[in-house]
Motif scaffolding. Sequence first.
Motif, short mmCIF file in Angstrom:
data_model
loop_
_atom_site.label_atom_id
_atom_site.label_comp_id
_atom_site.label_asym_id
_atom_site.label_seq_id
_atom_site.Cartn_x
_atom_site.Cartn_y
_atom_site.Cartn_z
N LEU A 1 0.83 -1.21 0.00
CA LEU A 1 0.00 0.00 0.00
C LEU A 1 0.87 1.26 0.00
O LEU A 1 1.75 1.40 0.85
CB LEU A 1 -0.89 0.00 1.25
CG LEU A 1 -1.91 1.14 1.33
CD1 LEU A 1 -3.05 0.93 0.34
CD2 LEU A 1 -2.47 1.27 2.74
N GLY B 1 1.54 -0.82 -6.75
CA GLY B 1 0.59 0.00 -6.00
C GLY B 1 0.48 1.39 -6.63
O GLY B 1 1.33 1.78 -7.44
N ARG C 1 1.79 5.58 -10.03
CA ARG C 1 2.29 4.32 -9.46
C ARG C 1 3.39 4.48 -8.41
O ARG C 1 4.18 5.43 -8.45
CB ARG C 1 2.82 3.43 -10.58
CG ARG C 1 1.68 2.89 -11.46
CD ARG C 1 2.01 1.51 -12.00
NE ARG C 1 0.82 0.89 -12.55
CZ ARG C 1 0.55 0.81 -13.86
NH1 ARG C 1 1.39 1.29 -14.73
NH2 ARG C 1 -0.57 0.23 -14.27
N GLU D 1 -4.05 -7.67 -10.97
CA GLU D 1 -5.51 -7.69 -10.85
C GLU D 1 -5.97 -8.91 -10.05
O GLU D 1 -6.85 -8.82 -9.20
CB GLU D 1 -6.15 -7.75 -12.23
CG GLU D 1 -6.76 -6.44 -12.67
CD GLU D 1 -7.17 -6.49 -14.13
OE1 GLU D 1 -8.18 -7.17 -14.43
OE2 GLU D 1 -6.47 -5.89 -14.96
N ASN E 1 -5.52 -8.58 -6.36
CA ASN E 1 -6.54 -7.67 -5.81
C ASN E 1 -7.89 -8.37 -5.68
O ASN E 1 -8.66 -8.06 -4.77
CB ASN E 1 -6.64 -6.40 -6.65
CG ASN E 1 -5.68 -5.32 -6.16
OD1 ASN E 1 -5.96 -4.60 -5.22
ND2 ASN E 1 -4.49 -5.28 -6.76
N LYS F 1 -10.05 -8.93 -2.21
CA LYS F 1 -11.48 -8.61 -2.13
C LYS F 1 -12.23 -9.79 -1.50
O LYS F 1 -13.07 -9.58 -0.61
CB LYS F 1 -12.00 -8.33 -3.55
CG LYS F 1 -13.30 -7.57 -3.57
CD LYS F 1 -13.64 -7.07 -4.97
CE LYS F 1 -15.14 -7.14 -5.17
NZ LYS F 1 -15.52 -7.64 -6.49
N VAL G 1 -7.86 -0.12 2.31
CA VAL G 1 -7.19 0.60 1.22
C VAL G 1 -7.92 1.93 1.10
O VAL G 1 -9.09 1.97 0.74
CB VAL G 1 -7.28 -0.19 -0.11
CG1 VAL G 1 -6.66 0.60 -1.25
CG2 VAL G 1 -6.57 -1.54 0.03
N ASN H 1 -9.08 5.92 -3.60
CA ASN H 1 -8.14 6.25 -4.68
C ASN H 1 -6.75 5.62 -4.53
O ASN H 1 -5.86 5.89 -5.33
CB ASN H 1 -7.98 7.76 -4.86
CG ASN H 1 -9.31 8.43 -5.17
OD1 ASN H 1 -10.14 7.84 -5.87
ND2 ASN H 1 -9.53 9.62 -4.66
N TYR I 1 -4.38 2.09 -4.37
CA TYR I 1 -4.39 0.75 -4.94
C TYR I 1 -3.19 0.01 -4.36
O TYR I 1 -2.09 0.56 -4.32
CB TYR I 1 -4.28 0.85 -6.47
CG TYR I 1 -4.57 -0.43 -7.22
CD1 TYR I 1 -5.86 -0.94 -7.30
CD2 TYR I 1 -3.55 -1.11 -7.87
CE1 TYR I 1 -6.13 -2.11 -8.01
CE2 TYR I 1 -3.81 -2.28 -8.59
CZ TYR I 1 -5.11 -2.77 -8.65
OH TYR I 1 -5.37 -3.91 -9.36
N SER I 2 -3.42 -1.21 -3.89
CA SER I 2 -2.33 -1.97 -3.27
C SER I 2 -1.85 -3.08 -4.19
O SER I 2 -2.63 -3.61 -4.99
CB SER I 2 -2.82 -2.58 -1.94
OG SER I 2 -1.79 -3.36 -1.36
N SER I 3 -0.58 -3.45 -4.06
CA SER I 3 -0.09 -4.61 -4.80
C SER I 3 -0.04 -5.85 -3.90
O SER I 3 0.43 -6.90 -4.31
CB SER I 3 1.29 -4.32 -5.39
OG SER I 3 2.18 -3.91 -4.39
N TRP I 4 -0.52 -5.69 -2.66
CA TRP I 4 -0.72 -6.82 -1.74
C TRP I 4 0.50 -7.71 -1.60
O TRP I 4 0.42 -8.93 -1.78
CB TRP I 4 -1.95 -7.64 -2.15
CG TRP I 4 -3.21 -6.83 -2.08
CD1 TRP I 4 -3.93 -6.33 -3.14
CD2 TRP I 4 -3.89 -6.39 -0.90
NE1 TRP I 4 -5.01 -5.60 -2.68
CE2 TRP I 4 -5.00 -5.62 -1.31
CE3 TRP I 4 -3.66 -6.55 0.48
CZ2 TRP I 4 -5.88 -5.02 -0.41
CZ3 TRP I 4 -4.53 -5.97 1.38
CH2 TRP I 4 -5.63 -5.21 0.93
#
Length: 374
Positions: free
Chosen positions: A141, A169, A175, A258, A261, A265, A280, A283, A285-288
């Motif tokens: 994150l 992320g 990015r 994707e 993510n 979810k 999160v 606006n 976005y995490s790459s987890w």
Amino acid sequence: MQFRDLKYQYEVLKTDIDKALIGAAAANAYIMGPQVKELEEQLAAYVGVKHCLSCANGTDALTLALKVWGLGPGDAVFVPDFTFFSTAEVVSLEGATPVFVDVDKATFNIDACDLEKTIRATIADGRLRPKAIIAVDLFGLPADYTAIGRTAKQYGLWLLEDGAQGFGGAINGKRNGSFGDISTTSFFPAKPLGCYGDGGAIFTDNDEWAALIASLRVHGKGSFKYDNVRIGMNSRLDTMQAAVLQVKLKAFADYELEAVNEVAKKYGEQLAGTVKTPIVPRNFYSSWAQYTIQLDNREQRDHLQVALKEAGIPSMIYYPTPMHAQTAYRNLHYPADSCPSALQLCDTVLSLPMHPYLKTTDINLVCDAIKSNV
Ligand SMILES: *Cc1c(COP(=O)(O)O)cnc(C)c1O
């Protein structure tokens, strides 16, 4: 079940990875082969910065950034208290002093309020010169770069983004790797974009710094390798690793990011109401790099980890000890109760199996085991 299933990923990408590896072996350009330059261009385009310079690992990437700024004894570098050891280690290695800042329990990232408070306290104390901030994109994150950037500007500090866990992320589509004056990442196998050994990269829009890093990573070379104009390092990305990364970057950009993510979810939907799931911000976005839940206390967390293990489910504690309490930093004499949020997280966090190829049946297994053990 694997915590991060790199073997399965290899099976999926095998044809292309084997071809890339054998191609690199046959081409006989093991150091700084053409794949390295190609990869750097692809990474710079993906992240949206002017320059990408690869290097031997994520720790060296941070070190190279600090060398560009010439940090050394007497300089203070503000570092989150809850991170992997490298983030602070590189500061000490340069002879500068890490100053630990508490984190936000909701995002695990450096707390912008505590950052400002700590900078002011350091100025008031007068023993160290504030020089830079290292913000970490923990667990994938992005840190709160709007607030951190403002503070960096206000106090005239360099901002270094430690994106070792953050590749992919973003905030509002911008990015990770583009938020620092210099940003870095790691290609350690288990990171969001990993190679088959050690690797790292540095990102910057600054032409002068990019040229300096290109020199520093090859023994401080001048016009050629045996013209040495400064003290540098031996820190390059192997051609073979670059070849693997070219294949992996394509899969990452095409579907892995994707997919991971989607996994997040599903975890979030099933675990809501049972444990504190990672948030999160809008606006963001995490790459987890990790999917990290929080339990109520240490007993509950440790009990759950044992129960998961008995059910054949691996889990990890990232991280069990805050920086200020590490043995290596005893010399800095932080009171034991410094950075209370970081301390609490160390007692309550648990990272679950997480990767783009995690099956729904496995997600269900993990969630059911958690529900029946908290
Ligand atoms: C992994 C990691 C690093 C170091 O990367 P290496 O490639 O292992 O040297 C630095 N900072 C953070 C936050 C990391 O997670």
